[in-house]
Write an enzyme that holds these catalytic residues in place. Sequence first.
Site, short mmCIF file in Angstrom:
data_model
loop_
_atom_site.label_atom_id
_atom_site.label_comp_id
_atom_site.label_asym_id
_atom_site.label_seq_id
_atom_site.Cartn_x
_atom_site.Cartn_y
_atom_site.Cartn_z
N LYS A 101 8.64 23.38 -13.28
CA LYS A 101 7.78 22.21 -13.04
C LYS A 101 7.34 22.16 -11.58
O LYS A 101 6.16 21.91 -11.28
CB LYS A 101 8.52 20.92 -13.44
CG LYS A 101 7.76 19.65 -13.11
CD LYS A 101 7.15 18.99 -14.29
CE LYS A 101 6.17 17.90 -13.90
NZ LYS A 101 6.31 16.68 -14.66
N HIS A 150 1.53 17.74 -26.21
CA HIS A 150 1.46 16.33 -25.83
C HIS A 150 0.24 15.60 -26.39
O HIS A 150 0.32 14.40 -26.65
CB HIS A 150 1.51 16.19 -24.30
CG HIS A 150 2.91 16.32 -23.77
ND1 HIS A 150 3.68 17.45 -23.97
CD2 HIS A 150 3.69 15.47 -23.07
CE1 HIS A 150 4.85 17.28 -23.40
NE2 HIS A 150 4.89 16.08 -22.85
N LYS A 195 3.85 11.72 -11.05
CA LYS A 195 2.98 10.95 -11.95
C LYS A 195 3.64 9.60 -12.15
O LYS A 195 4.75 9.53 -12.68
CB LYS A 195 2.82 11.66 -13.30
CG LYS A 195 1.71 12.69 -13.30
CD LYS A 195 1.41 13.17 -14.71
CE LYS A 195 0.33 14.23 -14.70
NZ LYS A 195 0.10 14.80 -16.03
N ASN A 201 0.88 19.95 -20.78
CA ASN A 201 0.52 19.07 -21.90
C ASN A 201 0.66 19.74 -23.26
O ASN A 201 0.27 19.16 -24.27
CB ASN A 201 -0.92 18.57 -21.74
CG ASN A 201 -1.07 17.71 -20.51
OD1 ASN A 201 -0.14 17.00 -20.13
ND2 ASN A 201 -2.21 17.78 -19.86
N ARG A 227 -1.74 22.55 -14.04
CA ARG A 227 -0.77 21.55 -14.51
C ARG A 227 -1.03 21.18 -15.97
O ARG A 227 -0.13 20.73 -16.69
CB ARG A 227 -0.83 20.31 -13.58
CG ARG A 227 0.29 19.34 -13.80
CD ARG A 227 0.45 18.34 -12.67
NE ARG A 227 1.52 17.40 -12.99
CZ ARG A 227 2.04 16.54 -12.14
NH1 ARG A 227 1.61 16.48 -10.90
NH2 ARG A 227 3.02 15.73 -12.53
N ARG A 239 0.82 -1.23 0.00
CA ARG A 239 0.00 0.00 0.00
C ARG A 239 0.84 1.27 0.00
O ARG A 239 0.41 2.34 0.44
CB ARG A 239 -0.97 0.03 1.19
CG ARG A 239 -1.91 -1.15 1.21
CD ARG A 239 -3.13 -0.84 2.05
NE ARG A 239 -4.02 -1.98 2.07
CZ ARG A 239 -4.02 -2.90 3.03
NH1 ARG A 239 -3.25 -2.77 4.06
NH2 ARG A 239 -4.84 -3.92 2.95
N GLU A 290 11.40 18.96 -24.34
CA GLU A 290 10.59 19.31 -23.15
C GLU A 290 11.06 20.64 -22.56
O GLU A 290 10.26 21.41 -22.04
CB GLU A 290 10.68 18.22 -22.08
CG GLU A 290 10.00 16.89 -22.44
CD GLU A 290 8.46 16.91 -22.32
OE1 GLU A 290 7.89 17.95 -21.96
OE2 GLU A 290 7.85 15.87 -22.61
N GLU A 316 -3.63 17.83 -11.15
CA GLU A 316 -4.13 18.30 -12.44
C GLU A 316 -5.65 18.46 -12.40
O GLU A 316 -6.37 17.98 -13.29
CB GLU A 316 -3.71 17.33 -13.55
CG GLU A 316 -3.54 18.02 -14.88
CD GLU A 316 -2.83 17.16 -15.90
OE1 GLU A 316 -1.84 16.49 -15.56
OE2 GLU A 316 -3.26 17.17 -17.05
N HIS A 371 1.35 12.60 -28.35
CA HIS A 371 1.01 11.23 -27.95
C HIS A 371 0.26 10.52 -29.07
O HIS A 371 0.47 9.32 -29.30
CB HIS A 371 0.12 11.23 -26.69
CG HIS A 371 0.89 11.48 -25.42
ND1 HIS A 371 0.30 12.00 -24.29
CD2 HIS A 371 2.19 11.29 -25.10
CE1 HIS A 371 1.21 12.11 -23.34
NE2 HIS A 371 2.36 11.69 -23.80
N HIS A 386 9.87 10.08 -27.56
CA HIS A 386 8.88 10.97 -26.95
C HIS A 386 9.14 12.44 -27.30
O HIS A 386 8.24 13.15 -27.76
CB HIS A 386 8.88 10.77 -25.43
CG HIS A 386 7.87 11.62 -24.72
ND1 HIS A 386 6.52 11.44 -24.87
CD2 HIS A 386 8.02 12.68 -23.88
CE1 HIS A 386 5.87 12.33 -24.14
NE2 HIS A 386 6.75 13.11 -23.53
N1 GLY Z 1 4.64 15.51 -17.73
C1 GLY Z 1 3.48 16.26 -17.43
C2 GLY Z 1 3.16 16.33 -15.98
O1 GLY Z 1 3.94 15.87 -15.17
O2 GLY Z 1 2.14 16.84 -15.61
#
Ligand code: GLY
Length: 366
Positions: free
Chosen positions: A232, A254, A148, A251, A247, A126, A190, A242, A258, A271
């Site tokens: 960031k 992205h 994330k 994107n 946040r 957990r 990035e 998000e 993606h 990427h």
């Molecule tokens: N890579 C996008 C984020 O961490 O929100």
Amino acid sequence: MCSFKMHTLKLNLKESSYNIIIGSNILDNLGKYIRQLNIGPDAYVITNAFIKNRYGGLLNKSLKKSGFTLKFKIVPDTEKSKSIEVATSVIKDITHYDKKRRIFIVAFGGGVIGDLAGFVASIYKRGIPYIQVPTTLLAQVDSSIGGKTAVDLSQGKNLVGAFYQPRLVFSDIGILRTLDKRQVQSGLSEVIKYGIIKDTELFNYIEKGYQGILDLKLPALEFIVTRASKIKARIVEQDEREEKGIRTILNFGHTIGHAIEAAAKYKGYNHGEAIALGMLVASDISTELNLIDTITAQRIESLITAVGLPTKIGKISCGEIIKMHYHDKKFTGSQNKLVLIKGIGKTKVIKNIPLKIIRQALKKRT
Ligand code: GLY
């Protein structure tokens, strides 16, 4: 000889704040930093074969010197490692090593290893603590920060995972000197994104100094990693999960990026390359919607070209990209939603963009 400071950035969250340490050739100090966290004596280090061969000895020495035991687990550094199957096999391996004292995980690699290790840490017993020690530019400036974690399903990328913050991010920029050019360009994509969405000065810096970055000059790497990590961290602090539309701006490039990766079946483009193409399409759509002028769009394209990132999508069909873009897990219903720009450093999120405009922007890039 250049001298480097160690930078400590704090990422402030209510219950899970942590430090981001950035410096050159600092791996030797990792054990000392982990010791201060009081997260247990046993480290389970998830890494890839190259990083283990090149830097495993140094990490081992640093942790042992600070009194930790450790076990390395090697996984292939390809997107395939971000699967439920690999996560399960890693967890089974951890149970053999778990000495029933307190165990924590160290993610020692690029984005794939960081996402997998974070995911495993989030579900084993957990949740156990984990540390990010990112070894690629992309992981240092983006994926190691913000918690994330995820694995992929055949139905889509990052579909299973959690927001689960690391206890420390430890970025040794000296390690970036063993990256190949394509990996540096991918990470730089990035960093260019941060310039476009939030930081004109950073964008200007890359315009003038990209050669130093591509040549892996440490002061240039130190500048961009510190600057991008700070952006960031500030964004994640305001909108960890998000949920507030803050946040979301990360994107930029992205959604289409993606979709390009998925339409190309994750072959051909890495990427950062797909994101560069996604940023160009988003910038073309921004021009079409009169949010930016053609001079701004041209500046972005010139920089992407100068650093050697792709500007043409190639043979992938626009229809397939559009189909894939609807799989974006952030869309609600059948409404699309794209992060666009109002200028360098300024974003605007627009919903329900007519497909005709997206198709036209994609066509320009084929
Ligand atoms: N890579 C996008 C984020 O961490 O929100």
